[in-house]
Structure formats: C-alpha cells, structure tokens
Design a protein around this motif. Structure first.
Motif, PDB file in Angstrom:
ATOM      1  N   TRP A  26     -29.467  17.909  21.206  1.00  0.00           N
ATOM      2  CA  TRP A  26     -29.759  17.412  19.856  1.00  0.00           C
ATOM      3  C   TRP A  26     -28.517  17.493  18.975  1.00  0.00           C
ATOM      4  O   TRP A  26     -28.208  16.571  18.225  1.00  0.00           O
ATOM      5  CB  TRP A  26     -30.901  18.215  19.243  1.00  0.00           C
ATOM      6  N   PHE A  27     -27.796  18.612  19.045  1.00  0.00           N
ATOM      7  CA  PHE A  27     -26.595  18.772  18.233  1.00  0.00           C
ATOM      8  C   PHE A  27     -25.536  17.743  18.613  1.00  0.00           C
ATOM      9  O   PHE A  27     -24.894  17.150  17.735  1.00  0.00           O
ATOM     10  CB  PHE A  27     -26.035  20.187  18.397  1.00  0.00           C
ATOM     11  N   ALA A  28     -25.359  17.514  19.902  1.00  0.00           N
ATOM     12  CA  ALA A  28     -24.360  16.542  20.353  1.00  0.00           C
ATOM     13  C   ALA A  28     -24.710  15.132  19.877  1.00  0.00           C
ATOM     14  O   ALA A  28     -23.846  14.399  19.395  1.00  0.00           O
ATOM     15  CB  ALA A  28     -24.237  16.582  21.873  1.00  0.00           C
ATOM     16  N   VAL A  29     -25.971  14.757  19.983  1.00  0.00           N
ATOM     17  CA  VAL A  29     -26.399  13.426  19.546  1.00  0.00           C
ATOM     18  C   VAL A  29     -26.223  13.284  18.036  1.00  0.00           C
ATOM     19  O   VAL A  29     -25.738  12.253  17.547  1.00  0.00           O
ATOM     20  CB  VAL A  29     -27.863  13.164  19.971  1.00  0.00           C
ATOM     21  N   SER A  30     -26.578  14.319  17.276  1.00  0.00           N
ATOM     22  CA  SER A  30     -26.403  14.275  15.820  1.00  0.00           C
ATOM     23  C   SER A  30     -24.936  14.147  15.444  1.00  0.00           C
ATOM     24  O   SER A  30     -24.582  13.398  14.534  1.00  0.00           O
ATOM     25  CB  SER A  30     -26.987  15.536  15.174  1.00  0.00           C
ATOM     26  N   LEU A  31     -24.089  14.874  16.144  1.00  0.00           N
ATOM     27  CA  LEU A  31     -22.656  14.820  15.861  1.00  0.00           C
ATOM     28  C   LEU A  31     -22.087  13.438  16.167  1.00  0.00           C
ATOM     29  O   LEU A  31     -21.302  12.895  15.392  1.00  0.00           O
ATOM     30  CB  LEU A  31     -21.922  15.886  16.688  1.00  0.00           C
ATOM     31  N   ILE A  32     -22.506  12.841  17.262  1.00  0.00           N
ATOM     32  CA  ILE A  32     -22.028  11.503  17.621  1.00  0.00           C
ATOM     33  C   ILE A  32     -22.489  10.478  16.592  1.00  0.00           C
ATOM     34  O   ILE A  32     -21.713   9.591  16.194  1.00  0.00           O
ATOM     35  CB  ILE A  32     -22.497  11.134  19.041  1.00  0.00           C
ATOM     36  N   LYS A  33     -23.733  10.574  16.128  1.00  0.00           N
ATOM     37  CA  LYS A  33     -24.221   9.647  15.100  1.00  0.00           C
ATOM     38  C   LYS A  33     -23.422   9.780  13.812  1.00  0.00           C
ATOM     39  O   LYS A  33     -23.056   8.775  13.192  1.00  0.00           O
ATOM     40  CB  LYS A  33     -25.700   9.902  14.818  1.00  0.00           C
ATOM     41  N   ALA A  34     -23.134  11.004  13.411  1.00  0.00           N
ATOM     42  CA  ALA A  34     -22.367  11.225  12.187  1.00  0.00           C
ATOM     43  C   ALA A  34     -20.962  10.655  12.323  1.00  0.00           C
ATOM     44  O   ALA A  34     -20.432  10.039  11.379  1.00  0.00           O
ATOM     45  CB  ALA A  34     -22.321  12.714  11.860  1.00  0.00           C
ATOM     46  N   GLN A  35     -20.340  10.830  13.483  1.00  0.00           N
ATOM     47  CA  GLN A  35     -18.999  10.296  13.693  1.00  0.00           C
ATOM     48  C   GLN A  35     -18.993   8.766  13.662  1.00  0.00           C
ATOM     49  O   GLN A  35     -18.064   8.159  13.136  1.00  0.00           O
ATOM     50  CB  GLN A  35     -18.434  10.794  15.030  1.00  0.00           C
ATOM     51  N   LYS A  36     -20.021   8.150  14.224  1.00  0.00           N
ATOM     52  CA  LYS A  36     -20.105   6.686  14.186  1.00  0.00           C
ATOM     53  C   LYS A  36     -20.228   6.190  12.751  1.00  0.00           C
ATOM     54  O   LYS A  36     -19.583   5.206  12.369  1.00  0.00           O
ATOM     55  CB  LYS A  36     -21.306   6.203  15.005  1.00  0.00           C
ATOM     56  N   GLU A  37     -21.044   6.866  11.941  1.00  0.00           N
ATOM     57  CA  GLU A  37     -21.192   6.466  10.541  1.00  0.00           C
ATOM     58  C   GLU A  37     -19.865   6.615   9.800  1.00  0.00           C
ATOM     59  O   GLU A  37     -19.492   5.748   9.006  1.00  0.00           O
ATOM     60  CB  GLU A  37     -22.278   7.299   9.875  1.00  0.00           C
ATOM     61  N   ARG A  38     -19.165   7.713  10.041  1.00  0.00           N
ATOM     62  CA  ARG A  38     -17.867   7.917   9.391  1.00  0.00           C
ATOM     63  C   ARG A  38     -16.865   6.849   9.810  1.00  0.00           C
ATOM     64  O   ARG A  38     -16.089   6.365   8.986  1.00  0.00           O
ATOM     65  CB  ARG A  38     -17.323   9.299   9.726  1.00  0.00           C
ATOM     66  N   ASN A  39     -16.882   6.483  11.090  1.00  0.00           N
ATOM     67  CA  ASN A  39     -15.963   5.445  11.568  1.00  0.00           C
ATOM     68  C   ASN A  39     -16.243   4.106  10.904  1.00  0.00           C
ATOM     69  O   ASN A  39     -15.312   3.362  10.567  1.00  0.00           O
ATOM     70  CB  ASN A  39     -16.051   5.308  13.084  1.00  0.00           C
ATOM     71  N   ILE A  40     -17.513   3.779  10.715  1.00  0.00           N
ATOM     72  CA  ILE A  40     -17.869   2.520  10.048  1.00  0.00           C
ATOM     73  C   ILE A  40     -17.363   2.522   8.615  1.00  0.00           C
ATOM     74  O   ILE A  40     -16.768   1.544   8.148  1.00  0.00           O
ATOM     75  CB  ILE A  40     -19.397   2.295  10.101  1.00  0.00           C
ATOM     76  N   ILE A  41     -17.562   3.625   7.915  1.00  0.00           N
ATOM     77  CA  ILE A  41     -17.107   3.723   6.522  1.00  0.00           C
ATOM     78  C   ILE A  41     -15.587   3.629   6.451  1.00  0.00           C
ATOM     79  O   ILE A  41     -15.031   2.924   5.597  1.00  0.00           O
ATOM     80  CB  ILE A  41     -17.617   5.033   5.889  1.00  0.00           C
ATOM     81  N   LEU A  42     -14.907   4.331   7.355  1.00  0.00           N
ATOM     82  CA  LEU A  42     -13.438   4.273   7.361  1.00  0.00           C
ATOM     83  C   LEU A  42     -12.928   2.878   7.702  1.00  0.00           C
ATOM     84  O   LEU A  42     -11.917   2.436   7.153  1.00  0.00           O
ATOM     85  CB  LEU A  42     -12.876   5.295   8.344  1.00  0.00           C
ATOM     86  N   LYS A  43     -13.613   2.178   8.572  1.00  0.00           N
ATOM     87  CA  LYS A  43     -13.208   0.807   8.905  1.00  0.00           C
ATOM     88  C   LYS A  43     -13.365  -0.101   7.692  1.00  0.00           C
ATOM     89  O   LYS A  43     -12.504  -0.943   7.421  1.00  0.00           O
ATOM     90  CB  LYS A  43     -14.052   0.279  10.060  1.00  0.00           C
ATOM     91  N   GLU A  44     -14.444   0.078   6.921  1.00  0.00           N
ATOM     92  CA  GLU A  44     -14.639  -0.725   5.710  1.00  0.00           C
ATOM     93  C   GLU A  44     -13.540  -0.438   4.689  1.00  0.00           C
ATOM     94  O   GLU A  44     -13.005  -1.361   4.061  1.00  0.00           O
ATOM     95  CB  GLU A  44     -16.009  -0.425   5.102  1.00  0.00           C
TER      96      GLU A  44
END
Length: 59
Positions: A26-44
């Motif tokens: 659960w922790f690994a999946v949550s961490l991966i989701k958070a990183q994906k969201e951060r990457n999207i924001i940084l790309k924008e």
C-alpha cells in the motif's frame, strides 16, 4: 485440543506477516501515485516556462 493451540501461534505469525506485506505494498503504491502527480505538475510548470521564454524571445 492441544494441537489446536500449537497451530495458533503459526497462524498469528502468518497474519502479522501478511499485514506487514499489505502495508508495504500500500505504501509503495501510494508513493508511486504521489510521484506521478508531482511529475505531471512539474511538466505543466516546465511547459509554461518554455512558453514564456519563447514569448520573451519574440519580443
């Protein structure tokens, strides 16, 4: 009756290990989701900065 109590600690240990494994996944999946969201924001943000640099060069 005695054999039932002898198996009980093994079942308890198995439940604890499965719980720890589930929390780790659960922790690994949550961490991966958070990183994906951060990457999207940084790309924008990067795209906006690139557009502003292009606009400044045109002026």
């Amino acid at each position: 009756m005695i054999s039932t109590f002898a198996i009980l600690p093994f079942i308890l240990i198995l439940i604890i290990y499965v719980g720890i494994l589930a929390l780790t996944i659960w922790f690994a999946v949550s961490l991966i989701k958070a990183q994906k969201e951060r990457n999207i924001i940084l790309k924008e943000i990067s795209n906006k900065l690139d557009n502003s640099k292009i606009n400044n060069k045109e002026e």
